[in-house]
Design a protein around this motif. Structure first.
Motif, PDB file in Angstrom:
ATOM      1  N   LEU A 256      -7.806   7.005   1.978  1.00  0.00           N
ATOM      2  CA  LEU A 256      -7.007   6.472   0.511  1.00  0.00           C
ATOM      3  C   LEU A 256      -6.323   5.284   1.093  1.00  0.00           C
ATOM      4  CD1 LEU A 256      -6.440   9.650  -1.847  1.00  0.00           C
ATOM      5  CD2 LEU A 256      -7.457   7.511  -2.358  1.00  0.00           C
ATOM      6  N   ARG A 257      -5.587   5.737   2.450  1.00  0.00           N
ATOM      7  CA  ARG A 257      -4.522   4.712   2.830  1.00  0.00           C
ATOM      8  C   ARG A 257      -4.942   3.258   3.051  1.00  0.00           C
ATOM      9  NH1 ARG A 257      -1.273   7.031   8.127  1.00  0.00           N
ATOM     10  NH2 ARG A 257      -3.269   6.557   9.101  1.00  0.00           N
ATOM     11  N   GLU A 289       5.690   0.183  -7.421  1.00  0.00           N
ATOM     12  CA  GLU A 289       6.246   1.270  -7.347  1.00  0.00           C
ATOM     13  C   GLU A 289       5.123   2.581  -7.461  1.00  0.00           C
ATOM     14  OE1 GLU A 289       9.290   2.010 -10.216  1.00  0.00           O
ATOM     15  OE2 GLU A 289      10.339   0.439  -9.676  1.00  0.00           O
ATOM     16  N   GLU A 290       3.936   2.590  -8.222  1.00  0.00           N
ATOM     17  CA  GLU A 290       2.987   3.702  -8.421  1.00  0.00           C
ATOM     18  C   GLU A 290       2.392   3.665  -6.822  1.00  0.00           C
ATOM     19  OE1 GLU A 290       3.176   6.134 -10.318  1.00  0.00           O
ATOM     20  OE2 GLU A 290       4.930   5.119 -11.333  1.00  0.00           O
ATOM     21  N   ILE A 291       2.073   2.422  -6.336  1.00  0.00           N
ATOM     22  CA  ILE A 291       1.396   2.331  -5.170  1.00  0.00           C
ATOM     23  C   ILE A 291       2.291   3.086  -4.218  1.00  0.00           C
ATOM     24  CG2 ILE A 291       0.623   0.867  -3.274  1.00  0.00           C
ATOM     25  CD1 ILE A 291      -0.650  -0.882  -5.858  1.00  0.00           C
ATOM     26  N   ASP A 292       3.509   2.645  -4.123  1.00  0.00           N
ATOM     27  CA  ASP A 292       4.399   3.520  -3.096  1.00  0.00           C
ATOM     28  C   ASP A 292       4.394   4.801  -3.048  1.00  0.00           C
ATOM     29  OD1 ASP A 292       5.189   0.954  -1.996  1.00  0.00           O
ATOM     30  OD2 ASP A 292       7.182   0.940  -3.060  1.00  0.00           O
ATOM     31  N   ARG A 293       4.468   5.447  -4.387  1.00  0.00           N
ATOM     32  CA  ARG A 293       4.292   6.776  -4.673  1.00  0.00           C
ATOM     33  C   ARG A 293       2.879   7.475  -3.952  1.00  0.00           C
ATOM     34  NH1 ARG A 293       6.295  10.414  -7.578  1.00  0.00           N
ATOM     35  NH2 ARG A 293       4.473  11.120  -8.582  1.00  0.00           N
ATOM     36  N   LEU A 294       1.804   6.862  -4.281  1.00  0.00           N
ATOM     37  CA  LEU A 294       0.757   7.167  -3.974  1.00  0.00           C
ATOM     38  C   LEU A 294       0.600   7.273  -2.435  1.00  0.00           C
ATOM     39  CD1 LEU A 294      -2.206   5.551  -6.351  1.00  0.00           C
ATOM     40  CD2 LEU A 294      -1.938   8.114  -5.514  1.00  0.00           C
ATOM     41  N   THR A 295       1.050   6.280  -1.914  1.00  0.00           N
ATOM     42  CA  THR A 295       0.985   6.009  -0.418  1.00  0.00           C
ATOM     43  C   THR A 295       1.693   7.259   0.202  1.00  0.00           C
ATOM     44  OG1 THR A 295       1.024   3.860  -0.735  1.00  0.00           O
ATOM     45  CG2 THR A 295       1.409   4.355   1.510  1.00  0.00           C
ATOM     46  N   LYS A 296       3.055   7.438  -0.482  1.00  0.00           N
ATOM     47  CA  LYS A 296       3.852   8.414  -0.043  1.00  0.00           C
ATOM     48  C   LYS A 296       2.968   9.973   0.112  1.00  0.00           C
ATOM     49  CE  LYS A 296       8.716   9.219  -0.117  1.00  0.00           C
ATOM     50  NZ  LYS A 296       9.908   9.168  -1.220  1.00  0.00           N
ATOM     51  N   ILE A 297       2.190  10.188  -1.102  1.00  0.00           N
ATOM     52  CA  ILE A 297       1.525  11.307  -1.269  1.00  0.00           C
ATOM     53  C   ILE A 297       0.584  11.549  -0.318  1.00  0.00           C
ATOM     54  CG2 ILE A 297       0.220  12.512  -2.881  1.00  0.00           C
ATOM     55  CD1 ILE A 297       1.784  11.842  -5.205  1.00  0.00           C
ATOM     56  N   THR A 298      -0.360  10.472  -0.062  1.00  0.00           N
ATOM     57  CA  THR A 298      -1.420  10.362   0.729  1.00  0.00           C
ATOM     58  C   THR A 298      -0.856  10.698   2.252  1.00  0.00           C
ATOM     59  OG1 THR A 298      -1.445   8.108   0.734  1.00  0.00           O
ATOM     60  CG2 THR A 298      -3.203   8.982  -0.447  1.00  0.00           C
ATOM     61  N   GLU A 299       0.318  10.032   2.447  1.00  0.00           N
ATOM     62  CA  GLU A 299       0.975  10.157   3.899  1.00  0.00           C
ATOM     63  C   GLU A 299       1.165  11.492   4.011  1.00  0.00           C
ATOM     64  OE1 GLU A 299       3.478   7.026   4.545  1.00  0.00           O
ATOM     65  OE2 GLU A 299       1.652   5.549   5.092  1.00  0.00           O
ATOM     66  N   SER A 300       1.833  12.148   3.210  1.00  0.00           N
ATOM     67  CA  SER A 300       2.495  13.670   3.204  1.00  0.00           C
ATOM     68  C   SER A 300       1.229  14.635   3.233  1.00  0.00           C
ATOM     69  CB  SER A 300       3.068  14.111   2.061  1.00  0.00           C
ATOM     70  OG  SER A 300       4.167  13.167   1.987  1.00  0.00           O
TER      71      SER A 300
END
Ligand code: ADP
Length: 499
Positions: A256-257, A289-300
């Motif tokens: 996903l990243r 902003e949503e892409i940032d959130r998604l990126t944060k979730i996938t990284e976590s």
């Protein structure tokens, strides 16, 4: 002692059956012995009576007195505690033995067998004082045609003596046997069930972190071995299932990243165009902003799946947590200063631990990030490190809004957020604390929180101190303390005044 446990139930069953067998055996032995002794006594009185018959059967009336003298001298029934009587069938007594040597009965008390007596008979005769005599009577005819009766008898004293002794032996030895049998049975079942205890103990230690371990399987070819082998196969299946879940989560997050990075880059390019209407510009910035959130979730998620797969131990080394805390706090000061939050750090010179410094830094960053996020402007955050009893404690305390009691048990769960709207505003996805917890557990430690609504929060991380400690750590511990491997306590709770 648990009365429903297999151990107790087996012992009780075994003792019950054994007790029943022992009682049956004792009663049978007692009755058999009594019967045998009675029959020996009967044979003895019968043969004594029969021995006397020939003495009288060939005699005339006039020889009787001579024979009686002979009888006294020859048989002396009193000396052998026996009873002997010769009488006519009319009832008149020719001879009766005297009181026996042991005075066990009075011969005068012995009643005569009721005429007409036509054949030999044996009967029990009851005397005063509950005494019992076995008497055998033989009617016969003498040479001159007179009808006489010989009665020979003996008391049951010897039979009673032996049987009561046997009874006493049983009465004392049976309870003793039972106590030994119950204790032995309990010890045996305990021994037999010990491998199950060991399997249970080892099974309790297996978690998602050490699924590669196996239970002991004793080569006994019985139920215990089958149980252990079956459980080991189950753990193997779980291990494979966990592995495939971890691989899937790691692959999914990883895959996903790239598209997210590309999407972000493309949207940023579009956002730079000058001919964009303000409405589209706003939409693009919201999408970013949503892409940032998604990126944060996938990284976590990627971090969590790596931790679940036991990754943290790979780059393990000894390092100074106090130093790491000072540097990280320093780096985060910039973020705190935006909200005019006072961020201070109180650490000893050294607090050596073993682990992955990058992961431990991530714990501190997550805790500080939360504290800065949720603490209102001009608030206060304090970071502290301490070493005590072989345990290093890292605390992050703030005077922010705190966490309500209902949410406290859940805040380390994945995707749990106390107030979804508020957290979303701060850009939280509900994974920061669960990552921190996974890192602490993977390092053999734990993380705890103390908080109350409106009264700030204090997060404490407990980690085992490194076995080879630095001089400073020794100084903190005191010369006699030993490093512990597991940290369970809240040693640092005195560092701050209680809220
Ligand atoms: P997030 O990324 O949403 O912050 P976390 O797992 O880090 O997720 O935190 C879970 C929840 O715990 C947060 O939604 C927040 O409500 C609460 N929380 C965490 N730290 C603090 C804090 N220092 N003060 C108040 N609430 C906090």
């Amino acid at each position: 002692m648990n009365p429903r446990s297999i151990r107790v139930r087996l012992s009780l069953w075994y003792s019950g059956v054994l007790g029943l067998l022992l009682v049956t055996f004792s009663v049978a032995t007692y009755l058999g012995l009594e019967r045998y002794l009675t029959s020996v006594l009967r044979q003895s009185v019968i043969s004594q009576a029969r021995e006397v018959v020939p003495l009288f059967s060939h005699l005339d009336n006039k020889d009787e007195q001579r024979e009686i003298v002979e009888l006294r001298a020859h048989y002396a029934p009193e000396a052998s505690n026996r009873f002997l009587r010769v009488r006519r069938d009319t009832g008149s007594v020719i001879y009766v033995s005297g009181v026996p040597k042991d005075q066990s009965f009075d011969p005068a008390e012995v009643p005569s067998a009721q005429p007409p007596l036509v054949e030999e008979s044996t009967q029990d005769v009851f005397l005063s004082g509950g005494k019992r005599l076995l008497v055998h009577a033989i009617p016969f005819e003498t040479r001159d045609g007179r009808r006489l009766i010989i009665e020979a008898g003996a008391t049951y004293a010897q039979v009673d003596n032996v049987t009561s002794n046997v009874w006493m032996i049983f009465a004392f030895s049976l309870p003793l046997f039972m106590v030994v049998a119950v204790a032995g049975g309990y010890a045996l079942t305990r021994r037999a069930l010990r491998p199950i205890d060991e399997i249970t103990r080892r099974a309790e230690q297996i978690t998602s972190q050490n699924l590669s371990e196996r239970l002991p399987a004793p080569k006994t070819n019985d139920e215990v071995e089958r149980l252990s082998v079956a459980l080991n196969r189950m753990i193997e299946r779980l291990e494979r299932a966990f592995e495939s879940i971890h691989r899937f989560s790691a692959d999914a997050s990883h895959e996903l990243r790239t598209p997210l990075t590309i999407l972000r880059g493309e949207l940023e390019l579009v956002a730079q165009r000058r001919d964009l209407s303000p409405a589209i510009g706003e939409t693009i910035s919201s999408a970013l902003e949503e892409i940032d959130r998604l990126t944060k979730i996938t990284e976590s998620l990627l971090v969590i799946s790596r931790l679940d797969a036991g990754e943290s131990g790979h780059e393990s080394q000894e390092f100074n947590l106090a130093e790491l805390a000072r540097v990280t706090t320093e780096q985060m000061t910039f973020l705190a200063s935006e909200k005019e939050i006072e961020l201070c750090c109180d650490t000893p010179v050294s607090a050596q631990i073993h682990g992955n410094p990058l992961r431990i830094k991530q714990v501190l960053v997550n805790l500080l990030d939360n504290a800065i996020k949720y603490t209102p402007e001009k608030g206060k955050i304090k970071v502290a490190v301490a070493v005590a009893n072989g345990c290093v404690t890292l605390e992050v305390a703030d005077d922010g809004p705190g966490i309500n009691t209902a949410s406290l048990p859940h805040i380390f769960e994945r995707f749990y957020r106390v107030d979804k709207a508020r957290t979303r505003k701060f850009g939280g996805v509900g994974l920061g604390l669960s990552i921190a917890k996974s890192i602490c557990v993977a390092h053999g430690g734990n993380i705890k929180v103390e908080s109350a609504e409106g009264q700030g929060s204090r997060f404490s991380v407990h980690l085992p101190a490194a076995v080879t400690r630095s001089h400073s750590a020794k100084h903190q511990d005191g010369p006699d303390s030993h490093p512990a491997i597991h940290c369970q306590s809240n040693e640092l709770s005195q560092t701050y005044p209680k809220k």
